[in-house]
Design an enzyme around this catalytic site. Structure first.
Site, PDB file in Angstrom:
ATOM      1  N   ASN A 149      65.288  25.689 -17.675  1.00 38.73           N
ATOM      2  CA  ASN A 149      65.626  24.902 -18.866  1.00 38.73           C
ATOM      3  C   ASN A 149      66.866  25.491 -19.527  1.00 38.73           C
ATOM      4  O   ASN A 149      67.414  26.487 -19.064  1.00 38.73           O
ATOM      5  CB  ASN A 149      64.428  24.835 -19.824  1.00 38.73           C
ATOM      6  CG  ASN A 149      64.038  26.201 -20.349  1.00 38.73           C
ATOM      7  OD1 ASN A 149      64.802  26.863 -21.038  1.00 38.73           O
ATOM      8  ND2 ASN A 149      62.834  26.643 -20.006  1.00 38.73           N
ATOM      9  N   ARG A 150      67.314  24.889 -20.615  1.00 41.92           N
ATOM     10  CA  ARG A 150      68.615  25.225 -21.201  1.00 41.92           C
ATOM     11  C   ARG A 150      68.601  26.406 -22.162  1.00 41.92           C
ATOM     12  O   ARG A 150      69.605  26.692 -22.804  1.00 41.92           O
ATOM     13  CB  ARG A 150      69.182  24.012 -21.950  1.00 41.92           C
ATOM     14  CG  ARG A 150      69.521  22.861 -21.062  1.00 41.92           C
ATOM     15  CD  ARG A 150      70.261  21.784 -21.856  1.00 41.92           C
ATOM     16  NE  ARG A 150      70.398  20.557 -21.084  1.00 41.92           N
ATOM     17  CZ  ARG A 150      71.307  20.388 -20.132  1.00 41.92           C
ATOM     18  NH1 ARG A 150      72.164  21.347 -19.843  1.00 41.92           N
ATOM     19  NH2 ARG A 150      71.354  19.248 -19.468  1.00 41.92           N
TER      20      ARG A 150
END
Ligand code: CTP
Ligand code: CA
Length: 222
Positions: free
Chosen positions: A34-35
Site C-alpha cells: 500500500n502507499r
C-alpha cells in the site's frame, strides 16, 4: 535541556511503535503493498525518544533513516510484524501507526508464477491477523494503547467504531482522501472515550510532538 526531567516526561517509559506498510508475498518476485511511507510513524518514534522514552520501532519496508536513540526492527509482512510486536512486550504505551495489509495471498508460490498463454492466475486472499486487536486483549496489554485509522469518509464516526472493535484507548484518525499518504503534512482527530481533540493540518513531526505530549500527560507522572 535534556538533563532536566521536565524535558523528558517519558523517561523510563517503554514505547512501542509500528510504522510503514507491510508487503505480502505472492511469489518470490511479487507482493501486495500500500502507499504508506512510514513518515508519520517514524516521526512519532522520534518524538517519543526526544521526550525521554525507550522506543522500539517495528517498521515495514520503508526508505527512511532510524531516528536517534530508537531501536528499530525491520519486517516485511503482517505476520512478521505481529511476531515482533509480541516479542517487544511489555510496553507502557503502544502506538500502531503501520498500515498493515488487511489481506495476504492465501498461498505463496515457491517459484515465480509464469504466464502460460491461456488463463490468468487466480489470486486468492486470506485475512491477516489484526495486531492492534490482538494487543487489545493481550495479557500484557500496554496501559495506553493507541491505533491509527486512515479514512476517506465519516472520519470520526468510523474512528469511534474502531475504538470499541479494537479494544484500544485512543484512535488517531486521519483523513486520507487528499494526498496524506506519503505527504509531509497530516491533520488528525484524536478520538478517545472522553471526546475528540483535533490537530490542524501541520508537518508530520509537529503532529507527532503534539500527540506524544498528550501521551506524556496521560502516562508521564506516576
Ligand atoms: N491494524 C493492525 N493489524 C491489522 C490491521 C490494522 O494492527 N491487520 C491496526 C493499524 O495499525 C491501525 C488500526 O489497526 O492502528 C486501524 O487500522 P485500519 O486499517 O484503519 O482498520 P481496519 O480494522 O483494518 O479497518 P478497515 O476496513 O477500515 O481497513
Ligand atoms: Ca485496514
Amino acid at each position: 535541556d535534556f538533563a532536566d526531567p521536565a524535558h523528558r516526561p517519558l523517561f523510563g517509559k517503554r514505547v512501542l511503535v509500528t510504522a510503514g506498510p507491510t508487503h505480502e508475498p505472492i511469489d518470490p518476485v511479487r507482493y501486495i503493498a500500500n502507499r504508506s511511507s512510514g513518515r508519520q510513524g517514524f516521526a512519532i518514534a522520534q518524538a517519543a525518544a526526544e521526550l525521554g522514552a525507550d522506543v522500539t520501532l517495528i517498521a515495514g519496508p520503508v526508505h527512511l533513516t532510524t531516528p536517534p536513540g530508537v531501536i528499530r526492527i525491520d519486517v516485511e509482512s503482517a505476520r512478521e510484524m505481529l511476531a515482533e510486536v509480541e516479542k517487544a512486550l511489555p510496553a507502557d504505551v503502544a502506538i500502531m501507526v503501520a498500515a498493515v495489509a488487511d489481506w495476504r495471498a492465501a498461498d505463496e508460490a515457491e517459484q515465480k508464477i509464469k504466464k502460460d498463454g491461456k488463463a490468468v492466475p487466480p489470486l486468492e486472499l486470506a485475512e491477516n491477523p489484526d495486531i492492534l486487536a490482538m494487543l487489545g486483549k493481550h495479557k500484557q496489554r500496554p496501559a495506553l494503547l493507541i491505533g491509527f485509522a486512515a479514512e476517506t469518509e465519516k472520519v470520526v464516526e468510523h474512528a469511534q467504531a474502531k475504538l470499541a472493535k479494537k479494544g484500544c484507548d485512543w484512535i488517531v484518525a486521519n483523513d486520507v482522501s487528499g494526498d496524506v499518504m506519503g505527504g509531509a503534512n497530516n491533520a488528525v482527530h484524536i478520538v478517545t472515550k472522553d471526546g475528540v481533540e483535533s490537530l490542524a493540518d501541520a508537518p508530520k513531526d509537529v503532529i507527532a510532538r503534539k500527540l506524544m505530549e498528550k501521551v506524556a500527560n496521560a502516562v508521564g507522572q506516576d
